[in-house]
Design a protein around this motif. Sequence first.
Motif, mmCIF file in Angstrom:
data_model
loop_
_atom_site.group_PDB
_atom_site.id
_atom_site.type_symbol
_atom_site.label_atom_id
_atom_site.label_comp_id
_atom_site.label_asym_id
_atom_site.label_seq_id
_atom_site.Cartn_x
_atom_site.Cartn_y
_atom_site.Cartn_z
ATOM 1 N N CYS A 12 39.691 26.653 120.017
ATOM 2 C CA CYS A 12 38.370 27.153 120.409
ATOM 3 C C CYS A 12 37.607 26.063 121.163
ATOM 4 O O CYS A 12 37.420 24.954 120.652
ATOM 5 N N PRO A 13 37.142 26.351 122.406
ATOM 6 C CA PRO A 13 36.470 25.307 123.192
ATOM 7 C C PRO A 13 34.960 25.291 123.031
ATOM 8 O O PRO A 13 34.307 24.459 123.630
ATOM 9 N N LYS A 14 34.380 26.192 122.254
ATOM 10 C CA LYS A 14 32.922 26.284 122.179
ATOM 11 C C LYS A 14 32.341 25.116 121.386
ATOM 12 O O LYS A 14 32.992 24.533 120.523
ATOM 13 N N MET A 15 31.087 24.792 121.710
ATOM 14 C CA MET A 15 30.374 23.708 121.029
ATOM 15 C C MET A 15 29.495 24.312 119.939
ATOM 16 O O MET A 15 28.748 25.274 120.192
ATOM 17 N N VAL A 16 29.586 23.785 118.738
ATOM 18 C CA VAL A 16 28.770 24.235 117.616
ATOM 19 C C VAL A 16 28.112 23.017 116.982
ATOM 20 O O VAL A 16 28.604 21.895 117.092
ATOM 21 N N SER A 17 27.009 23.243 116.331
ATOM 22 C CA SER A 17 26.274 22.178 115.652
ATOM 23 C C SER A 17 26.604 22.265 114.169
ATOM 24 O O SER A 17 26.239 23.246 113.498
ATOM 25 N N VAL A 18 27.338 21.293 113.648
ATOM 26 C CA VAL A 18 27.787 21.313 112.258
ATOM 27 C C VAL A 18 27.439 19.988 111.602
ATOM 28 O O VAL A 18 27.357 18.951 112.254
ATOM 29 N N SER A 19 27.262 20.080 110.311
ATOM 30 C CA SER A 19 27.027 18.879 109.508
ATOM 31 C C SER A 19 28.359 18.312 109.070
ATOM 32 O O SER A 19 29.425 18.883 109.326
ATOM 33 N N CYS A 20 28.340 17.156 108.410
ATOM 34 C CA CYS A 20 29.577 16.537 107.955
ATOM 35 C C CYS A 20 30.158 17.339 106.802
ATOM 36 O O CYS A 20 29.567 18.307 106.320
ATOM 37 N N MET A 21 31.343 16.925 106.315
ATOM 38 C CA MET A 21 32.036 17.695 105.285
ATOM 39 C C MET A 21 31.312 17.661 103.944
ATOM 40 O O MET A 21 31.415 18.607 103.161
ATOM 41 N N CYS A 22 30.543 16.586 103.688
ATOM 42 C CA CYS A 22 29.805 16.539 102.430
ATOM 43 C C CYS A 22 28.400 17.100 102.573
ATOM 44 O O CYS A 22 27.715 17.321 101.566
ATOM 45 N N GLY A 23 27.933 17.341 103.799
ATOM 46 C CA GLY A 23 26.640 17.961 104.023
ATOM 47 C C GLY A 23 25.464 17.016 103.974
ATOM 48 O O GLY A 23 24.317 17.465 104.012
ATOM 49 N N LYS A 24 25.693 15.693 103.929
ATOM 50 C CA LYS A 24 24.580 14.754 103.836
ATOM 51 C C LYS A 24 24.016 14.386 105.200
ATOM 52 O O LYS A 24 22.819 14.211 105.353
ATOM 53 N N ALA A 25 24.873 14.241 106.203
ATOM 54 C CA ALA A 25 24.422 13.824 107.536
ATOM 55 C C ALA A 25 23.829 15.010 108.290
ATOM 56 O O ALA A 25 24.078 16.181 107.982
ATOM 57 N N ARG A 62 29.744 19.557 118.179
ATOM 58 C CA ARG A 62 31.170 19.260 118.239
ATOM 59 C C ARG A 62 31.928 20.499 118.684
ATOM 60 O O ARG A 62 31.403 21.613 118.621
ATOM 61 N N ARG A 63 33.172 20.281 119.110
ATOM 62 C CA ARG A 63 34.042 21.400 119.463
ATOM 63 C C ARG A 63 34.335 22.231 118.218
ATOM 64 O O ARG A 63 34.592 21.689 117.145
ATOM 65 N N CYS A 64 34.324 23.552 118.404
ATOM 66 C CA CYS A 64 34.553 24.440 117.260
ATOM 67 C C CYS A 64 35.946 24.208 116.680
ATOM 68 O O CYS A 64 36.141 24.325 115.475
ATOM 69 N N SER A 65 36.933 23.896 117.522
ATOM 70 C CA SER A 65 38.285 23.693 117.029
ATOM 71 C C SER A 65 38.444 22.375 116.275
ATOM 72 O O SER A 65 39.447 22.184 115.602
ATOM 73 N N ASN A 66 37.481 21.469 116.391
ATOM 74 C CA ASN A 66 37.558 20.174 115.725
ATOM 75 C C ASN A 66 36.193 19.825 115.137
ATOM 76 O O ASN A 66 35.668 18.739 115.332
#
Length: 754
Positions: free
Chosen positions: A128-141, A146-150
């Motif tokens: 997936c090439p789309k850009m999404v706004s995600v937090s880190c895996m623990c949710g603190k940052a 980032r790329r949706c695929s990564n």
Amino acid sequence: MSDLHRFSEKNPGCKIQTRVWSCVGCFSLFHIPCIQKWAKDSVFLLSSVTDEDFGQQQHPWPCPKCRAEYPPSSTPNRYVCYCGKVEDPPADPWLLPHSCGSVCDKDIRPVCGHSCLLLCHPGPCPPCPKMVSVSCMCGKASPLPRRCSNKAWSCQQPCGKILPCRQHTCTQPCHSGVCAPCPRISVQRCVCGREESERECASPEWHCQQVCAAVLSCGNHTCERVCHAGVCGPCPRSVSRTCPCGKSKSSQPCTEEVLTCGDTCDRQLACGIHTCSMRCHRGNCEICRQEVEKACRCARYRRMLPCHKEYLCDFKCPKTRSCHRHQCRRKCCPGNCPQCDQSCGRTLGCRNHKCPSVCHQGSCYPCPETVEVRCVCGSTVLIVPCGRERSTKPPRCKELCRCPPSCHHSTREPHRCHPGPCPPCRQPCLVPLANCSHLCPQPCHDVVLVRSQQVQLAGPWEQPTEPAFVKKALPCPPCQVPIPTACFGEHEVSPVPCHSRGPFSCKRPCGRTLTCGNHCCTKECHTVTAGNKADAGVECESCEEGCTKPRLPGCPHPCPLPCHRGDCPSCQQMIRQRCHCKISLLYVECMKLSSADEQTKVKLSSCSNQCPKELSCGHRCKELCHPGRCEERCQQRVKVRCPCKRIRKEFVCSRARQDQCLVECDETCRDQQKRADQVKEAEERAAQEEEQRKLQAELEAFEKRQRGRRGKKRGRREEVEEEGGRWERYRTWLLVSLCGALLASTAYYLLQLS
């Protein structure tokens, strides 16, 4: 080559089809007729091997490449595009074959909620090439784009989540998924609380091996469960119980056994067909003794036997076993023939032994025997599998080679043991050379491989009679010891090989000074009989060149005398050159011009005439012939007029060019301009009126043509009247235009006089 490719080779007609099917696992393309035949053959083969009742079960069929299994209902029978939207996609030369040309729109895997935006394409969809706004895996940052695929990323901070032990927190850096079990160790009690033990915090619940043995609520029995939590529960004998056959229920005290009901047992026997005919009893039922007609295991014969016995006939199975070499020959074989128990006996790959295994299908295992491979001297041994001794090189031996020398030296150079012939001897030859007292310094050349002179073959069918290289003893080369020797002209002392020692030419020019005193002998190094090394001798060449001494700066003429000693006479030639203005030709003595300073050279190059160049204003330069650009200071008197051209005055040209508004119009000029404007307006009005009259006359003539002629006489009369009226009209207009022209010419004449 895959099985499906072999099938396609046996059925060439399938390659003509363009209808294809794509596997969802490996995305390989296959012709639909080929994959249908493959699925049918795979199911048939699996059913014939595994089913006792052939064709009763639905077996899956695998993909020919990745072996992904499909149910029989998924056998392809429709030709669709890659994305599955269009059935029987038309062939388009501008699109990918078997593609519909529309957007793929498949859900991207792993599922992220987005779909593929590429056009209908083979193979898996890209990440997936789309850009999404995600937090880190623990949710603190804070979220980052980032790329949706990564989109999974770690902030590298400690996780801090509470572990299942409820005592410690996760100390690993920010990670995905469930936290790892707690690695710490603590003292924990078992479930019943009787024993304690040091255990990992990740498994806090554990059971000891003690029986509970607590008195149940009935007060007669104890709990037989092993280490458990909570209440033991009611006594299992105090609840409603059934008789052994399970037909009647009764509520008895937990201290009494339940009696049999006296009815027929009717429990199903081990055969799975008949029921027990005995009265209700405790324990297991007997074996089934009822007479039934049973078929043998191979289903060829039938006989009446007790139900619990198995019927086996004496027919020997004629099928070939799994080795595909021997028959089964087992009595009453049901079709699943056992593995072959005979010895294989085939020659193994080593070509030395035979296979000792049980008869099998496919290639035999490699030979288990080993063979020793020794070096040439036999000191080093290498153990290899049997059959490898033909292709294995002898092992490397650390001992010295023991082969005797083949040249005139007493011993060989020390080298390690090796297979094949020894390397050529590299010791110095040291044989005395002929015609000198030196020894041969070259490597030993007693045995040297030399290309043999073979006779030209008549064709490829003839074989050469001699080998390509033969061993020969070569003679010693000429002595190359350097001997210092001087050249003919004694320019240098160079080392010359011993076999060609003697005077030689160094190939340099002779270099001795000739009689002119200016040049040297250019002959190649030669013998000279003169006593002095610097002076030329009789053998040297004579100078035939002209004088090449440098002249005064600026003089381009060479000295007319032949090469001589001393200074050259002064140059008396005349130089022809153009003046500064490039019009006249001047003749000046070379001596005067080359020895003069800059001002004198300017005067000598001037023709003393007026400069013919024009200034930017258009007037001729007033100075005499001079170099460079003319000065833009024109003193010519020019006449300057006012904007209306009535007033005229004289000024210097340079001032007139600098100032554009030297003469301005006065009141008289303005009055004349007004009168001229009024005359121009009167002429324009007269022209407009004349144009209107012409248009009106044309309109009346058109209307008259429309009415037509009413009579011959009347028409003539009208023509006379019309001609008279037209002349009257045109006469008026002609007079008005003549008067206007006269007024305009008069006004222009008055303006010129003023």
